[in-house]
Every structure is written in C-alpha cells, then in structure tokens.
Design a protein around this motif. Structure first.
Motif, PDB file in Angstrom:
ATOM      1  N   THR A  22      50.892   7.493  -4.430  1.00 11.02           N
ATOM      2  CA  THR A  22      52.030   8.409  -4.509  1.00 11.02           C
ATOM      3  C   THR A  22      52.703   8.602  -3.150  1.00 11.02           C
ATOM      4  N   ALA A  23      51.957   8.412  -2.073  1.00  9.69           N
ATOM      5  CA  ALA A  23      52.490   8.682  -0.738  1.00  9.69           C
ATOM      6  C   ALA A  23      53.239   7.496  -0.130  1.00  9.69           C
ATOM      7  N   ILE A  24      52.914   6.293  -0.534  1.00 12.33           N
ATOM      8  CA  ILE A  24      53.490   5.121   0.127  1.00 12.33           C
ATOM      9  C   ILE A  24      54.896   4.830  -0.405  1.00 12.33           C
ATOM     10  N   HIS A  25      55.761   4.445   0.494  1.00 18.70           N
ATOM     11  CA  HIS A  25      57.136   4.117   0.139  1.00 18.70           C
ATOM     12  C   HIS A  25      57.170   2.802  -0.645  1.00 18.70           C
ATOM     13  N   GLU A  26      58.079   2.703  -1.576  1.00 18.38           N
ATOM     14  CA  GLU A  26      58.207   1.512  -2.431  1.00 18.38           C
ATOM     15  C   GLU A  26      58.347   0.229  -1.608  1.00 18.38           C
ATOM     16  N   PHE A  27      59.052   0.307  -0.476  1.00 17.37           N
ATOM     17  CA  PHE A  27      59.255  -0.853   0.389  1.00 17.37           C
ATOM     18  C   PHE A  27      57.935  -1.363   0.966  1.00 17.37           C
ATOM     19  N   ASP A  28      57.021  -0.443   1.274  1.00 15.10           N
ATOM     20  CA  ASP A  28      55.748  -0.793   1.904  1.00 15.10           C
ATOM     21  C   ASP A  28      54.641  -1.147   0.908  1.00 15.10           C
ATOM     22  N   LEU A  29      54.854  -0.857  -0.345  1.00 12.90           N
ATOM     23  CA  LEU A  29      53.826  -1.062  -1.358  1.00 12.90           C
ATOM     24  C   LEU A  29      53.347  -2.515  -1.462  1.00 12.90           C
ATOM     25  N   PRO A  30      54.236  -3.499  -1.593  1.00 11.80           N
ATOM     26  CA  PRO A  30      53.757  -4.889  -1.677  1.00 11.80           C
ATOM     27  C   PRO A  30      52.985  -5.327  -0.432  1.00 11.80           C
ATOM     28  N   LYS A  31      53.456  -4.919   0.746  1.00  4.68           N
ATOM     29  CA  LYS A  31      52.760  -5.287   1.987  1.00  4.68           C
ATOM     30  C   LYS A  31      51.352  -4.706   2.017  1.00  4.68           C
ATOM     31  N   LEU A  32      51.218  -3.465   1.608  1.00  2.84           N
ATOM     32  CA  LEU A  32      49.901  -2.832   1.579  1.00  2.84           C
ATOM     33  C   LEU A  32      48.956  -3.614   0.666  1.00  2.84           C
ATOM     34  N   LEU A  33      49.424  -3.934  -0.515  1.00  7.16           N
ATOM     35  CA  LEU A  33      48.576  -4.649  -1.465  1.00  7.16           C
ATOM     36  C   LEU A  33      48.226  -6.051  -0.972  1.00  7.16           C
ATOM     37  N   LEU A  34      49.218  -6.788  -0.519  1.00  2.00           N
ATOM     38  CA  LEU A  34      48.970  -8.157  -0.054  1.00  2.00           C
ATOM     39  C   LEU A  34      48.039  -8.178   1.159  1.00  2.00           C
ATOM     40  N   ASN A  35      48.208  -7.219   2.054  1.00  2.00           N
ATOM     41  CA  ASN A  35      47.353  -7.167   3.244  1.00  2.00           C
ATOM     42  C   ASN A  35      45.939  -6.677   2.929  1.00  2.00           C
ATOM     43  N   CYS A  52      38.510  -3.320  -4.161  1.00  2.00           N
ATOM     44  CA  CYS A  52      38.873  -3.555  -5.552  1.00  2.00           C
ATOM     45  C   CYS A  52      39.299  -2.245  -6.230  1.00  2.00           C
ATOM     46  N   VAL A  53      38.557  -1.184  -5.988  1.00  2.00           N
ATOM     47  CA  VAL A  53      38.873   0.126  -6.560  1.00  2.00           C
ATOM     48  C   VAL A  53      40.239   0.598  -6.075  1.00  2.00           C
ATOM     49  N   VAL A  54      40.502   0.432  -4.789  1.00  2.00           N
ATOM     50  CA  VAL A  54      41.784   0.851  -4.222  1.00  2.00           C
ATOM     51  C   VAL A  54      42.935   0.031  -4.821  1.00  2.00           C
ATOM     52  N   LEU A  55      42.778  -1.280  -4.854  1.00  2.00           N
ATOM     53  CA  LEU A  55      43.832  -2.131  -5.416  1.00  2.00           C
ATOM     54  C   LEU A  55      44.110  -1.772  -6.870  1.00  2.00           C
ATOM     55  N   TYR A  56      43.058  -1.615  -7.638  1.00  2.00           N
ATOM     56  CA  TYR A  56      43.214  -1.265  -9.053  1.00  2.00           C
ATOM     57  C   TYR A  56      43.942   0.079  -9.194  1.00  2.00           C
ATOM     58  N   GLY A  57      43.528   1.053  -8.417  1.00  2.00           N
ATOM     59  CA  GLY A  57      44.151   2.375  -8.499  1.00  2.00           C
ATOM     60  C   GLY A  57      45.631   2.350  -8.162  1.00  2.00           C
ATOM     61  N   ILE A  58      45.980   1.633  -7.119  1.00  2.00           N
ATOM     62  CA  ILE A  58      47.386   1.569  -6.716  1.00  2.00           C
ATOM     63  C   ILE A  58      48.200   0.765  -7.740  1.00  2.00           C
ATOM     64  N   GLY A  63      52.267  -0.142 -10.577  1.00  2.00           N
ATOM     65  CA  GLY A  63      52.494  -1.529 -10.961  1.00  2.00           C
ATOM     66  C   GLY A  63      53.883  -1.832 -11.491  1.00  2.00           C
ATOM     67  N   ALA A  64      54.494  -0.882 -12.161  1.00  2.00           N
ATOM     68  CA  ALA A  64      55.824  -1.102 -12.726  1.00  2.00           C
ATOM     69  C   ALA A  64      56.863  -1.396 -11.644  1.00  2.00           C
ATOM     70  N   GLU A  65      56.609  -0.935 -10.436  1.00  2.00           N
ATOM     71  CA  GLU A  65      57.549  -1.152  -9.334  1.00  2.00           C
ATOM     72  C   GLU A  65      57.351  -2.501  -8.645  1.00  2.00           C
ATOM     73  N   LEU A  66      56.364  -3.251  -9.064  1.00  2.00           N
ATOM     74  CA  LEU A  66      56.005  -4.490  -8.381  1.00  2.00           C
ATOM     75  C   LEU A  66      56.546  -5.741  -9.065  1.00  2.00           C
ATOM     76  N   GLU A  67      57.500  -5.584  -9.940  1.00  2.00           N
ATOM     77  CA  GLU A  67      58.002  -6.705 -10.731  1.00  2.00           C
ATOM     78  C   GLU A  67      58.388  -7.913  -9.873  1.00  2.00           C
TER      79      GLU A  67
END
Length: 101
Positions: A22-35, A52-58, A63-67
């Motif tokens: 909820t805290a991370i900006h949409e722009f930074d979300l893919p970078k966080l996950l990929l890194n 794995c728990v963190v990735l799954y939770g985020i 996920g809908a924003e990651l199209e």
C-alpha cells in the motif's frame, strides 16, 4: 522480531508485505518486485521463503497494476524457479506466479 517460530515470522512478514504494497508508488512497484526475485534463491532457506511471502503478498495486493510488467515478472519468476531447492519456496512462488495470470 521477537519470535523464533518460523510460521509466526512468516505471518508477520505477510502482514508487512501488505503494508509495503500500500505504501509503494505504482512507478516503483515493478522495480521492487524484479529486484527482489534473487531472494528466492538465497542460500538461507528462511530468507528465500520470506522473499516468497513478500512477493506473494505484494502481487496479490497490487497485481492488477502490473499488467505491463507481467512478461518480465513471469520470466524472472520462472528463471528463479529452476534454481529453487526448497519445496515450500517453490510452491509459494508458483502461487505468486498464478496471481499474475
């Protein structure tokens, strides 16, 4: 964390991932996950499972924003899955992958 119970630690990490999501900006979300993907193959099994728990939770939360990022995320998850040696980490990664689909 003040607990040594791994299941309790993973529950706490799962709740924390929701806060991060909820805290991370949409722009930074893919970078966080990929890194974070390399954490899935950490030699410390508890670290890999925690990642794995963190990735799954985020992914379940946002996920809908990651199209536009589904392809690199799926590729990254599949590449790491080939190297995962812990069954629970592999299973959790499969669940995260399914949430992207």
């Amino acid at each position: 964390m003040s607990t040594e119970d791994l299941n309790e630690q993973f529950q706490i990490v799962g709740k924390m991932s929701t806060i991060v999501a909820t805290a991370i900006h949409e722009f930074d979300l893919p970078k966080l996950l990929l890194n974070s993907l390399d954490g899935l193959v950490d030699p410390q099994v508890s670290s890999a499972r925690g990642t794995c728990v963190v990735l799954y939770g985020i992914i379940t939360s946002r996920g809908a924003e990651l199209e536009k990022q589904v392809s690199p995320l799926v590729s990254g998850l599949v590449a790491r899955m080939r190297k995962i040696t812990n069954e629970q980490t592999l299973n959790g990664t499969l669940h995260a992958l399914r949430c992207l689909g």
